[in-house]
Design an enzyme around this catalytic site. Structure first.
Site, short mmCIF file in Angstrom:
data_model
loop_
_atom_site.label_atom_id
_atom_site.label_comp_id
_atom_site.label_asym_id
_atom_site.label_seq_id
_atom_site.Cartn_x
_atom_site.Cartn_y
_atom_site.Cartn_z
CG MET A 31 -1.92 -1.19 1.13
SD MET A 31 -3.48 -0.90 1.95
CE MET A 31 -2.93 -0.66 3.62
N GLY A 32 2.13 1.11 -0.40
CA GLY A 32 3.01 2.28 -0.51
C GLY A 32 3.54 2.72 0.84
CG LEU A 34 7.18 1.52 -1.14
CD1 LEU A 34 7.91 1.28 -2.46
CD2 LEU A 34 6.33 0.31 -0.79
CG HIS A 35 8.60 0.26 5.66
ND1 HIS A 35 8.84 -1.10 5.69
CD2 HIS A 35 7.28 0.41 5.91
CE1 HIS A 35 7.73 -1.74 5.98
NE2 HIS A 35 6.76 -0.85 6.10
CG HIS A 38 6.99 -2.04 1.87
ND1 HIS A 38 6.89 -0.84 2.54
CD2 HIS A 38 5.78 -2.64 2.01
CE1 HIS A 38 5.68 -0.73 3.05
NE2 HIS A 38 4.98 -1.79 2.77
CD GLU A 149 8.01 -15.21 8.52
OE1 GLU A 149 8.62 -14.82 9.54
OE2 GLU A 149 8.27 -16.28 7.94
CE LYS A 150 3.88 -4.50 11.26
NZ LYS A 150 2.71 -4.23 10.50
CB VAL A 177 12.48 -5.51 7.99
CG1 VAL A 177 13.61 -4.51 8.13
CG2 VAL A 177 12.81 -6.54 6.92
NE ARG A 188 -2.22 0.44 9.78
CZ ARG A 188 -3.37 0.96 9.37
NH1 ARG A 188 -3.79 2.10 9.86
NH2 ARG A 188 -4.12 0.33 8.50
P1 AMP Z 1 1.58 -2.88 3.53
O1 AMP Z 1 2.11 -1.87 2.56
O2 AMP Z 1 1.71 -2.48 4.96
O3 AMP Z 1 0.22 -3.39 3.15
O4 AMP Z 1 2.55 -4.13 3.41
C1 AMP Z 1 2.85 -4.71 2.17
C2 AMP Z 1 3.60 -5.99 2.40
O5 AMP Z 1 4.80 -5.69 3.13
C3 AMP Z 1 2.83 -6.99 3.27
O6 AMP Z 1 3.08 -8.30 2.76
C4 AMP Z 1 3.43 -6.79 4.62
O7 AMP Z 1 3.34 -7.94 5.45
C5 AMP Z 1 4.87 -6.51 4.26
N1 AMP Z 1 5.53 -5.79 5.35
C6 AMP Z 1 5.10 -4.66 5.97
N2 AMP Z 1 5.95 -4.33 6.97
C7 AMP Z 1 6.92 -5.27 6.98
C8 AMP Z 1 8.08 -5.49 7.78
N3 AMP Z 1 8.40 -4.67 8.78
N4 AMP Z 1 8.86 -6.55 7.51
C9 AMP Z 1 8.53 -7.40 6.50
N5 AMP Z 1 7.47 -7.25 5.70
C10 AMP Z 1 6.66 -6.20 5.94
#
Ligand code: AMP
Length: 278
Positions: A31-32, A34-35, A38, A149-150, A177, A188
């Site tokens: 969902m962008g 990015l860190h 991702h 896995e988060k 991570v 968030r």
């Molecule tokens: P999101 O943008 O938050 O919807 O996350 C996109 C993808 O990145 C999902 O598969 C999340 O589980 C993964 N993700 C988000 N934060 C982390 C993190 N800290 N470490 C590993 N994967 C992550």
């Protein structure tokens, strides 16, 4: 060079070309905002695939509160720069209208594992997630898809739906991570106030200490009650759940060897989730 593609038809052409050349295609749905979490998924995808698509779409369907959708961080320019820096092949950034055109009327609904924990606290969230993931898999036609896995429960749900709907994709889970202080990276986190950012790492720290105590054979009921009290004492305002559950079924357990500790807790108006292995 990362190519930014917004139109689904252009993406379909791109993927079809790759497939004609026999390339292995992977997708990292996001969902962008990015860190490094991702980016770790992208790096994992590179190990399996010749071409990697990162999708960026803040999916209205999976937000159960309009205010949360409005406040969700959007950092597209920075996201594209980050993807250029790590040389993602395609950033697919569709519009809401392209994803959900007039007349769109289908939902993908997973039972069982989707009904617990996040499913119980965020009505509609997982139906929205499962629907958009199914669409994104249809649009990107990948052989491999990478999830963190988060969001352990989300990962299980995507595996379930891929198996149940016979989707020809391998779902790969990638380790969480963390920031140096242990806080799980999350888009968030950008919304945490300065005091809340100081409090936030306590969630993982207490979960880790609890996991360690459980590994040493301490009583789970007592340890979890103690952890609950400590998370609140650290400054979290409330805890939606702090549960020991089997890693595959998410059923509460006191003894399952795959058990993990799962938590969702609020700090200064922001809801954080995390999970750790026992
Ligand atoms: P999101 O943008 O938050 O919807 O996350 C996109 C993808 O990145 C999902 O598969 C999340 O589980 C993964 N993700 C988000 N934060 C982390 C993190 N800290 N470490 C590993 N994967 C992550």
């Amino acid at each position: 060079m990362t190519q930014v593609i917004r139109a689904p038809a252009a993406l379909a052409d791109k993927v079809a070309g790759w497939k004609r050349s026999g390339m292995r295609v992977g997708v990292v749905p996001t969902m962008g905002a990015l860190h490094a979490g991702h980016i770790s998924l992208l790096n994992m995808a590179r190990r399996y695939c010749d071409r990697v698509i990162v999708t960026i779409f803040v999916n209205p369907l999976q937000f159960n509160q309009a205010a949360d959708l409005d406040a969700y961080p959007r950092t597209e320019v920075g996201d594209i720069a980050m993807l250029q820096a790590v040389n993602a092949d395609v950033a697919f950034i569709p519009t809401v209208a392209d994803m959900y055109p007039n007349g769109f009327d289908t939902r993908v609904s997973v039972g069982g594992v989707a009904e617990l924990m996040e499913g119980a606290h965020r009505p509609g969230h997982f139906d929205g997630m499962a629907t958009v993931v199914t669409k994104l898999l249809g649009m990107t036609q990948p052989g491999w898809a990478f999830f963190g896995e988060k969001d352990w429960q989300q990962l299980l749900i995507v595996r379930r739906l891929a198996a149940d709907l016979n989707l020809p994709v391998h779902v790969v889970g990638c380790p969480t991570v963390r920031e140096p202080d242990g806080l799980a990276m999350s888009s968030r986190n950008l919304r945490l106030s300065t005091p809340a950012r100081k409090i936030a790492p306590a969630l993982y720290q207490v979960m880790q200490q609890t996991a360690q105590a459980l590994r040493m054979g301490r009583d789970p009921v007592m340890e979890i009650a103690d952890a609950h009290a400590r998370i609140l004492a650290e400054g979290f305002s409330s805890i939606d759940y702090l549960d020991l559950c089997a890693g595959d079924t998410l059923q509460p357990t006191l003894s399952d060897p795959s058990a993990r500790l799962f938590a969702a807790a609020w700090v200064d108006g922001i809801r954080l989730i995390d999970n750790v292995a026992i």
